[in-house]
Design an enzyme around this catalytic site. Structure first.
Site, PDB file in Angstrom:
ATOM      1  N   GLU A 172      10.193  15.899  14.959  1.00 52.11           N
ATOM      2  CA  GLU A 172      10.563  15.722  13.560  1.00 52.11           C
ATOM      3  C   GLU A 172       9.716  16.672  12.710  1.00 52.11           C
ATOM      4  OE1 GLU A 172       9.433  12.037  11.482  1.00 52.11           O
ATOM      5  OE2 GLU A 172      11.480  12.004  10.716  1.00 52.11           O
ATOM      6  N   CYS A 188      13.897  10.754   6.400  1.00 45.87           N
ATOM      7  CA  CYS A 188      13.784  10.271   7.780  1.00 45.87           C
ATOM      8  C   CYS A 188      15.052  10.533   8.567  1.00 45.87           C
ATOM      9  CB  CYS A 188      13.423   8.796   7.783  1.00 45.87           C
ATOM     10  SG  CYS A 188      14.415   7.838   6.663  1.00 45.87           S
ATOM     11  N   GLU A 215      10.164   1.716  10.542  1.00 46.23           N
ATOM     12  CA  GLU A 215      11.189   2.746  10.359  1.00 46.23           C
ATOM     13  C   GLU A 215      10.471   4.088  10.450  1.00 46.23           C
ATOM     14  OE1 GLU A 215      12.948   5.538   9.402  1.00 46.23           O
ATOM     15  OE2 GLU A 215      13.193   4.908   7.310  1.00 46.23           O
ATOM     16  N   LYS A 217       0.853  -1.185   0.000  1.00 47.22           N
ATOM     17  CA  LYS A 217       0.000   0.000   0.000  1.00 47.22           C
ATOM     18  C   LYS A 217       0.890   1.238   0.000  1.00 47.22           C
ATOM     19  CE  LYS A 217      -1.890   2.873   2.667  1.00 47.22           C
ATOM     20  NZ  LYS A 217      -1.747   4.051   1.791  1.00 47.22           N
TER      21      LYS A 217
HETATM   22  P1  NAD Z   1       1.830   8.357   7.841  1.00 50.15           P
HETATM   23  O1  NAD Z   1       2.494   7.531   8.855  1.00 50.15           O
HETATM   24  O2  NAD Z   1       0.422   8.781   8.090  1.00 50.15           O
HETATM   25  O3  NAD Z   1       1.805   7.606   6.416  1.00 50.15           O
HETATM   26  C1  NAD Z   1       2.704   6.603   6.033  1.00 50.15           C
HETATM   27  C2  NAD Z   1       1.913   5.454   5.411  1.00 50.15           C
HETATM   28  O4  NAD Z   1       1.057   4.889   6.404  1.00 50.15           O
HETATM   29  C3  NAD Z   1       1.001   5.867   4.253  1.00 50.15           C
HETATM   30  O5  NAD Z   1       0.995   4.857   3.267  1.00 50.15           O
HETATM   31  C4  NAD Z   1      -0.354   5.956   4.923  1.00 50.15           C
HETATM   32  O6  NAD Z   1      -1.427   5.777   4.044  1.00 50.15           O
HETATM   33  C5  NAD Z   1      -0.286   4.804   5.898  1.00 50.15           C
HETATM   34  N1  NAD Z   1      -1.229   4.912   7.004  1.00 50.15           N
HETATM   35  C6  NAD Z   1      -1.738   6.021   7.583  1.00 50.15           C
HETATM   36  N2  NAD Z   1      -2.594   5.693   8.568  1.00 50.15           N
HETATM   37  C7  NAD Z   1      -2.643   4.342   8.619  1.00 50.15           C
HETATM   38  C8  NAD Z   1      -3.323   3.396   9.429  1.00 50.15           C
HETATM   39  N3  NAD Z   1      -4.149   3.775  10.387  1.00 50.15           N
HETATM   40  N4  NAD Z   1      -3.094   2.093   9.230  1.00 50.15           N
HETATM   41  C9  NAD Z   1      -2.248   1.675   8.276  1.00 50.15           C
HETATM   42  N5  NAD Z   1      -1.590   2.520   7.450  1.00 50.15           N
HETATM   43  C10 NAD Z   1      -1.768   3.837   7.621  1.00 50.15           C
HETATM   44  O7  NAD Z   1       2.700   9.599   7.550  1.00 50.15           O
HETATM   45  P2  NAD Z   1       2.222  10.959   6.842  1.00 50.15           P
HETATM   46  O8  NAD Z   1       0.948  11.479   7.411  1.00 50.15           O
HETATM   47  O9  NAD Z   1       2.248  10.731   5.402  1.00 50.15           O
HETATM   48  O10 NAD Z   1       3.367  11.915   7.311  1.00 50.15           O
HETATM   49  C11 NAD Z   1       3.289  12.461   8.625  1.00 50.15           C
HETATM   50  C12 NAD Z   1       4.640  12.524   9.255  1.00 50.15           C
HETATM   51  O11 NAD Z   1       5.230  11.222   9.304  1.00 50.15           O
HETATM   52  C13 NAD Z   1       5.674  13.353   8.518  1.00 50.15           C
HETATM   53  O12 NAD Z   1       5.553  14.693   8.779  1.00 50.15           O
HETATM   54  C14 NAD Z   1       6.940  12.766   9.029  1.00 50.15           C
HETATM   55  O13 NAD Z   1       7.261  13.325  10.275  1.00 50.15           O
HETATM   56  C15 NAD Z   1       6.620  11.311   9.206  1.00 50.15           C
HETATM   57  N6  NAD Z   1       7.085  10.496   8.050  1.00 50.15           N
HETATM   58  C16 NAD Z   1       8.192   9.760   8.234  1.00 50.15           C
HETATM   59  C17 NAD Z   1       8.697   9.033   7.181  1.00 50.15           C
HETATM   60  C18 NAD Z   1       9.949   8.229   7.325  1.00 50.15           C
HETATM   61  O14 NAD Z   1      10.662   8.037   6.358  1.00 50.15           O
HETATM   62  N7  NAD Z   1      10.225   7.686   8.496  1.00 50.15           N
HETATM   63  C19 NAD Z   1       8.073   9.057   5.940  1.00 50.15           C
HETATM   64  C20 NAD Z   1       6.898   9.803   5.788  1.00 50.15           C
HETATM   65  C21 NAD Z   1       6.428  10.528   6.873  1.00 50.15           C
END
Ligand code: NAD
Length: 495
Positions: free
Chosen positions: A396, A295, A261, A185
């Site tokens: 972050e 990240c 991660e 996904k």
């Molecule tokens: P997020 O954690 O919401 O999204 C990451 C993935 O998780 C996406 O594919 C999303 O659809 C999925 N997701 C969201 N809610 C979910 C749930 N309840 N169950 C299963 N999957 C779910 O991150 P975001 O909202 O896109 O970004 C928010 C913050 O997260 C950023 O500002 C940053 O701080 C952090 N982030 C970190 C990384 C990293 O590389 N570690 C990458 C993206 C974002």
């Protein structure tokens, strides 16, 4: 590198990939995907829901248990993964163009920092597929006892938006090399390259059900993977907030395994005897590369008080000169943030830095000049005199915002370095290599770079301490997360 503006974008087939077929979602919904540099819609993408996840998991289970994939040797799997890697590398410009349009990163960053590394990681795991082996165990008694390494089963991979293609390589590589099958996904912000990769997997000849792609929102498709009782493992990169939901879902269902991660607040620690110019260059790109949406971004620079003023002044001078603009223009150094939501979050942190009394040295605002009027552009921002308890020193930000702090001695440097909930990466800049190695042991993070930053290699693991995550990506250490160990005992007849 071709001029990106001369290329025509090739969008993917806008359907889910389930059991080797491009299909529409059961409920028929879609969501819009936008170009954050222009604010214009790129296309509508299928919004998969729990019913689609269930179809995909069933296909993955069949492929895992009884399809041709389940009978392949590691060497045979490796050939298929290699084919996928080669196809991705051949089409790197095509993928990078779509990634740049969808994510806002520059075309050149999309090639060099996202698509090409994704292909390289797949190729590396292709080689590793035939190296997975068990061992004979030296037990007491008349037994022949050995440990087998077996794939964990059906893996859900939930991918973020910052390096969408590279993350596919990081997650698919070890899962496929181990013999698992996957339901991917991608992020709802950047789902296009995952759909394109699904089509490449068919072209490479992967059997149906081995790689399934379900686009959709986190709360529906993501949550459905997290709660599915027949998913054995989740490999996730993203926020700590979502990670906690995945853990709750695992606890409430089948105790699926998790590799997490979760980002960081990486310190770049600069001593007065460091090579000034090299350290400035690395610290600068350590935060502003990929718009700070990394990240392991070096979002805190800790500088010894003797070097602090000139070092920070040089960083600010470079930030003011940085060219922010059209991601497809080869001279652009920083593109657009991924979304309006992300831009607002970043601007909110900038506001908090100002309000909490940090000294604004560069940037500090949205950039709406010319082409950028409708896009999500933020000037590279540097705060000096940041105090350790300020929000911009603790949380972050995931954007182009650097917090600079000063320290007096080694002990204070280490205390500051470890003073966040995160522990993903760090760098130490000094001419004293013995000191660097001693301090590297004291830093609580999964990666420490000495006199360098942001170095990656498929032979080296990547992952975090503390709230930066569980498990590792990349290298043979990543494979462990996709394998079970089974002990097999045979009683030998008495002589
Ligand atoms: P997020 O954690 O919401 O999204 C990451 C993935 O998780 C996406 O594919 C999303 O659809 C999925 N997701 C969201 N809610 C979910 C749930 N309840 N169950 C299963 N999957 C779910 O991150 P975001 O909202 O896109 O970004 C928010 C913050 O997260 C950023 O500002 C940053 O701080 C952090 N982030 C970190 C990384 C990293 O590389 N570690 C990458 C993206 C974002």
């Amino acid at each position: 590198m071709t001029d990106a503006r001369s290329l025509t974008p090739k969008l993917p087939v806008l359907k889910l990939l389930i059991d080797g077929q491009h299909v529409d979602p059961v409920e028929g919904g879609t969501f819009a995907v936008t170009n954050p540099a222009t604010g214009q819609k790129l296309c509508d993408v299928p919004a998969g829901t729990a019913a689609d996840v269930d179809r995909a998991v069933k296909a993955a289970r069949r492929a895992f248990e009884s399809g041709p994939w389940s009978k392949m040797t590691g060497r045979e799997r490796g050939k298929l993964i290699r084919k996928l890697a080669d196809l991705l590398f051949e089409r790197r410009e095509e993928f990078a163009l779509v990634e740049s349009l969808n994510n806002g990163k520059t075309f050149k960053d999309a090639i060099r920092g996202d698509v090409a590394p994704g292909a390289a990681t797949l190729a590396n795991f292709a080689d590793m597929a035939s190296t997975i082996m068990g061992e004979v165990l030296p037990v007491d008694g008349p037994f022949h006892t050995y440990a087998l390494k077996e794939p964990v089963g059906v893996v859900g991979t939930i991918i973020p938006w910052n390096y969408p293609t590279c993350m596919l390589g990081w997650k698919l590589g070890p899962a496929l090399a181990s013999g698992c099958t996957v339901v991917v996904k991608p992020s709802e912000y950047t789902p296009l390259t995952a759909l394109k990769l699904g089509a490449l997997a068919l072209e490479a000849g992967f059997p149906p059900g081995v790689i399934n792609i379900v686009t959709g929102l986190g709360d529906s498709a993501g949550e459905a993977i997290a709660r599915h009782p027949d998913v054995d493992k989740i490999s996730f990169t993203g926020s700590g907030r979502t990670a906690r939901r995945l853990l709750q879902a695992s606890a409430a269902t089948n105790l699926k395994k998790l590799t997490l991660e979760l980002g960081g607040k990486s310190p770049q620690i600069v001593f007065a005897d460091a090579d000034f110019d090299r350290a400035v260059e690395a610290c600068f790109w350590g935060i502003f590369g990929n718009k700070g949406e990394t990240c392991n971004a070096g979002s805190r620079v800790l500088v010894h008080e003797k070097a602090y003023e000139p070092f920070v002044a040089k960083l600010a001078e470079k930030a003011r000169a940085l060219k922010v603009g059209d991601p497809l223009d080869a001279s652009t150094e920083m593109g657009a943030l991924v979304s309006q939501k992300q831009m607002e979050m970043v601007l909110g942190y900038i506001e908090s830095g100002k309000q909490q009394g940090a000294k604004l040295l560069a940037g500090g605002n949205r950039d709406t000049e010319g082409f950028k009027a409708k896009g999500c552009f933020v000037r590279p921002t540097i705060f000096g005199d940041v105090k350790p308890d300020m929000k911009i020193a603790q949380e972050e930000i995931f954007g182009p915002v650097l917090s600079c702090l000063r320290f007096r001695d080694d002990a204070e440097a280490m205390a500051l370095a470890n003073n966040t909930p995160y522990g993903l990466a760090a760098s130490i800049w000094t001419g004293d290599v013995a000191k660097a190695h001693a301090l590297a042991k004291q830093v609580k993070s999964g990666v420490v770079w000495i006199n360098c930053f942001n170095e990656f290699d498929d032979a080296a693991p990547f992952g975090g301490y503390k709230e930066s995550g569980w498990g590792r990506d990349l290298s043979h250490f990543a494979l462990d997360g996709y394998l079970q160990t089974k002990a097999v005992w045979t009683k030998l007849p008495s002589p």
